[in-house]
Design a protein around this motif. Structure first.
Motif, PDB file in Angstrom:
ATOM      1  N   ALA A 198       0.829  -1.205   0.000  1.00  0.00           N
ATOM      2  CA  ALA A 198       0.000   0.000   0.000  1.00  0.00           C
ATOM      3  C   ALA A 198       0.862   1.254   0.000  1.00  0.00           C
ATOM      4  N   ILE A 199       2.008   1.205   0.682  1.00  0.00           N
ATOM      5  CA  ILE A 199       2.923   2.354   0.689  1.00  0.00           C
ATOM      6  C   ILE A 199       3.480   2.587  -0.713  1.00  0.00           C
ATOM      7  N   VAL A 200       3.886   1.506  -1.381  1.00  0.00           N
ATOM      8  CA  VAL A 200       4.398   1.626  -2.750  1.00  0.00           C
ATOM      9  C   VAL A 200       3.311   2.174  -3.664  1.00  0.00           C
ATOM     10  N   GLN A 201       2.088   1.662  -3.495  1.00  0.00           N
ATOM     11  CA  GLN A 201       0.965   2.119  -4.310  1.00  0.00           C
ATOM     12  C   GLN A 201       0.680   3.608  -4.098  1.00  0.00           C
ATOM     13  N   LEU A 202       0.817   4.078  -2.874  1.00  0.00           N
ATOM     14  CA  LEU A 202       0.564   5.480  -2.577  1.00  0.00           C
ATOM     15  C   LEU A 202       1.388   6.387  -3.482  1.00  0.00           C
ATOM     16  N   PHE A 203       2.687   6.130  -3.556  1.00  0.00           N
ATOM     17  CA  PHE A 203       3.566   6.993  -4.337  1.00  0.00           C
ATOM     18  C   PHE A 203       3.419   6.738  -5.841  1.00  0.00           C
ATOM     19  N   SER A 204       3.279   5.487  -6.232  1.00  0.00           N
ATOM     20  CA  SER A 204       3.216   5.195  -7.665  1.00  0.00           C
ATOM     21  C   SER A 204       1.923   5.710  -8.289  1.00  0.00           C
ATOM     22  N   TRP A 205       0.794   5.633  -7.569  1.00  0.00           N
ATOM     23  CA  TRP A 205      -0.462   6.096  -8.148  1.00  0.00           C
ATOM     24  C   TRP A 205      -0.569   7.612  -8.181  1.00  0.00           C
ATOM     25  N   LEU A 275       8.705   0.676 -11.997  1.00  0.00           N
ATOM     26  CA  LEU A 275       8.429   1.995 -11.437  1.00  0.00           C
ATOM     27  C   LEU A 275       9.485   3.015 -11.854  1.00  0.00           C
ATOM     28  N   PHE A 276      10.730   2.597 -11.894  1.00  0.00           N
ATOM     29  CA  PHE A 276      11.786   3.515 -12.336  1.00  0.00           C
ATOM     30  C   PHE A 276      11.636   3.834 -13.828  1.00  0.00           C
ATOM     31  N   ALA A 277      11.228   2.837 -14.631  1.00  0.00           N
ATOM     32  CA  ALA A 277      10.966   3.080 -16.055  1.00  0.00           C
ATOM     33  C   ALA A 277       9.847   4.107 -16.206  1.00  0.00           C
ATOM     34  N   ASP A 278       8.812   3.963 -15.388  1.00  0.00           N
ATOM     35  CA  ASP A 278       7.695   4.906 -15.405  1.00  0.00           C
ATOM     36  C   ASP A 278       8.183   6.311 -15.038  1.00  0.00           C
ATOM     37  N   ALA A 279       9.024   6.387 -14.017  1.00  0.00           N
ATOM     38  CA  ALA A 279       9.540   7.688 -13.573  1.00  0.00           C
ATOM     39  C   ALA A 279      10.329   8.380 -14.685  1.00  0.00           C
ATOM     40  N   ILE A 280      11.159   7.622 -15.387  1.00  0.00           N
ATOM     41  CA  ILE A 280      11.953   8.196 -16.484  1.00  0.00           C
ATOM     42  C   ILE A 280      11.034   8.744 -17.568  1.00  0.00           C
ATOM     43  N   SER A 281       9.977   8.003 -17.893  1.00  0.00           N
ATOM     44  CA  SER A 281       9.058   8.459 -18.934  1.00  0.00           C
ATOM     45  C   SER A 281       8.367   9.756 -18.505  1.00  0.00           C
ATOM     46  N   ILE A 282       7.993   9.859 -17.226  1.00  0.00           N
ATOM     47  CA  ILE A 282       7.300  11.046 -16.737  1.00  0.00           C
ATOM     48  C   ILE A 282       8.187  12.285 -16.851  1.00  0.00           C
ATOM     49  N   ILE A 363       6.681  16.751 -12.684  1.00  0.00           N
ATOM     50  CA  ILE A 363       7.966  16.500 -12.027  1.00  0.00           C
ATOM     51  C   ILE A 363       7.739  16.025 -10.590  1.00  0.00           C
ATOM     52  N   ILE A 364       6.727  16.574  -9.923  1.00  0.00           N
ATOM     53  CA  ILE A 364       6.362  16.084  -8.588  1.00  0.00           C
ATOM     54  C   ILE A 364       5.894  14.631  -8.684  1.00  0.00           C
ATOM     55  N   GLY A 365       5.150  14.324  -9.741  1.00  0.00           N
ATOM     56  CA  GLY A 365       4.752  12.938  -9.984  1.00  0.00           C
ATOM     57  C   GLY A 365       5.953  12.041 -10.209  1.00  0.00           C
ATOM     58  N   PHE A 366       6.959  12.564 -10.896  1.00  0.00           N
ATOM     59  CA  PHE A 366       8.213  11.828 -11.119  1.00  0.00           C
ATOM     60  C   PHE A 366       8.888  11.507  -9.782  1.00  0.00           C
ATOM     61  N   VAL A 367       8.953  12.495  -8.896  1.00  0.00           N
ATOM     62  CA  VAL A 367       9.567  12.282  -7.577  1.00  0.00           C
ATOM     63  C   VAL A 367       8.803  11.212  -6.798  1.00  0.00           C
ATOM     64  N   ALA A 368       7.472  11.286  -6.851  1.00  0.00           N
ATOM     65  CA  ALA A 368       6.651  10.297  -6.158  1.00  0.00           C
ATOM     66  C   ALA A 368       6.904   8.895  -6.708  1.00  0.00           C
ATOM     67  N   MET A 369       7.037   8.782  -8.031  1.00  0.00           N
ATOM     68  CA  MET A 369       7.267   7.475  -8.637  1.00  0.00           C
ATOM     69  C   MET A 369       8.641   6.921  -8.249  1.00  0.00           C
ATOM     70  N   VAL A 370       9.645   7.772  -8.168  1.00  0.00           N
ATOM     71  CA  VAL A 370      10.985   7.345  -7.748  1.00  0.00           C
ATOM     72  C   VAL A 370      10.939   6.825  -6.308  1.00  0.00           C
ATOM     73  N   ILE A 371      10.239   7.558  -5.442  1.00  0.00           N
ATOM     74  CA  ILE A 371      10.095   7.097  -4.059  1.00  0.00           C
ATOM     75  C   ILE A 371       9.404   5.737  -4.024  1.00  0.00           C
ATOM     76  N   GLY A 372       8.382   5.578  -4.868  1.00  0.00           N
ATOM     77  CA  GLY A 372       7.706   4.293  -4.957  1.00  0.00           C
ATOM     78  C   GLY A 372       8.644   3.186  -5.380  1.00  0.00           C
ATOM     79  N   GLY A 373       9.523   3.476  -6.352  1.00  0.00           N
ATOM     80  CA  GLY A 373      10.484   2.481  -6.805  1.00  0.00           C
ATOM     81  C   GLY A 373      11.409   2.021  -5.700  1.00  0.00           C
TER      82      GLY A 373
END
Length: 383
Positions: A198-205, A275-282, A363-373
């Motif tokens: 759920a913690i990972v989902q919080l940041f990735s979503w 998740l890191f691939a997603d972050a790079i795309s964002i 970019i804030i979404g990118f940071v959140a996705m990196v934290i999720g990764g």
């Protein structure tokens, strides 16, 4: 959003408690699929019943049809998720969940392309005021037929375990499997991985939501040099985002075919990788001034999207005892809804602070996705 989460939990909980001569999940497919098909046939004809353009009757009809489709599509689709958890072992779950997503993306690609294909074969893509174009009507009808056919294939070919076999397969006490605990009991006894995922989902979503919300505006500003939603440049950005969406669906489908062959012991690695691939795309889409670079970057977004819609559920079900899989998957939907609620509410404060920059929101979404990764490291998979 809260209503959708609550509805999903109660539906999955009911699914867990159902044991009939026709199976545990199939009865809901028997009900949900035909009703969803009927609603899909009704919906595109909203403007053809003489309600009057923009009339209250027409809007009420459309609203009821959409609500019914939302409800019964959940009734129809939930059994597919449950069957994957019920009927495959831990070594097979990578393959089962992957192929489920692969077929989902294939359907999404076809749905996106159908109006274009139908236009090319000569079906009208325009209509008079208050009417729906024939291409859209036929797209709905084709979708309804495909849903009915594929549901019937599942109903007649999937044979669920009876309670005794199910209990033996999942190594649970048969006398206890019909007892459905309360919401609070389920939360109190949830496996550790439920909360960690759920913690990972919080940041990735949050990362996903900010991409959905702000990508078009960011590209309009960076590539088409406009922030005016009524401008042709902004509309071009929106159209291009549609192309990117179809492109990432293709990438996700291909990635799913690859992931299906990976080892069950490597799930955490591939979860972080996605998740890191997603972050790079964002970050690329948020900053690039080239539409083709944005398109190519969205291939990585497809990898991430597949990952987020597959890996958490695979890892969660391997940590459950098989008795309340549906209830826990229903509860886990909160980990999809809640981040979007949080992200949406937070945006009212964050957006003005970043100068109303849609690129900065991404970019804030990118940071959140990196934290999720990085957060994937805390997940403990297994019972």
């Amino acid at each position: 959003m809260h209503i959708i989460c609550t509805k999903a939990f109660h539906l999955h909980k009911i699914l867990d408690a159902t044991w009939t001569r026709w199976g545990r999940r199939i009865p809901y497919l028997l009900v949900g699929a035909p009703i969803t098909v009927i609603v899909m046939i009704m919906l595109p004809f909203t403007g053809s019943f003489g309600f009057g353009y923009g009339s209250m009757t027409a809007m009420v009809y459309a609203a009821i049809a959409i609500a019914l489709m939302d409800l019964f599509s959940n009734v129809c689709l939930a059994p597919y998720k449950m069957l994957a958890g019920d009927m495959v072992n831990e070594k097979q779950k990578n393959l089962a969940w992957s192929w489920q997503q692969v077929f989902g993306y294939a359907g999404g690609i076809l749905a996106a392309l159908l109006p274009y294909i139908l236009t090319k074969v000569g079906i009208a893509n325009t209509a008079s005021k208050g009417q729906v174009p024939a291409t859209v009507i036929w797209a709905y009808l084709i979708g309804a037929v495909m849903l009915l056919v594929t549901s019937l294939v599942t109903i007649f070919n999937v044979h669920e375990y009876d309670p005794k076999t199910y209990a033996k397969y999942h190594k649970i006490n048969e006398s206890k499997q019909k007892v459905t605990p309360s919401l609070w009991k389920l939360l109190k006894t949830a496996p550790r991985s439920f909360w960690e995922l759920a913690i990972v989902q919080l940041f990735s979503w949050i990362g996903i939501m900010y991409t959905w919300t702000y990508a078009t505006g960011a590209m309009a500003n960076n590539i088409w040099n406009t922030t005016n939603p009524a401008s042709s440049g902004f509309q071009a950005a929106g159209n291009w985002y549609g192309v990117m969406t179809a492109f990432y669906s293709v990438a996700a489908l291909l990635w799913g075919l690859f992931y299906a062959k990976t080892k069950a012991t490597q799930r955490k690695f591939w979860y972080s990788f996605g998740l890191f691939a997603d972050a790079i795309s964002i970050i690329i889409v948020a900053t690039t001034h080239n539409q083709w670079v944005a398109l190519i970057a969205f291939a990585l977004y497809g990898i991430g999207n597949f990952t987020i819609n597959t890996l958490p559920y695979t890892m969660l079900t391997t940590s459950l005892d098989g008795r309340n899989n549906g209830s826990y998957l229903g509860l886990f939907n909160i980990a999809v809804c809640l981040p979007q609620i949080i992200g949406s509410l937070a945006s009212f404060t964050i957006f003005p602070l970043v100068g109303n920059s849609q690129s900065m929101m991404m970019i804030i979404g990118f940071v959140a996705m990196v934290i999720g990764g990085f957060s994937v490291a805390i997940v403990h998979e297994g019972k």
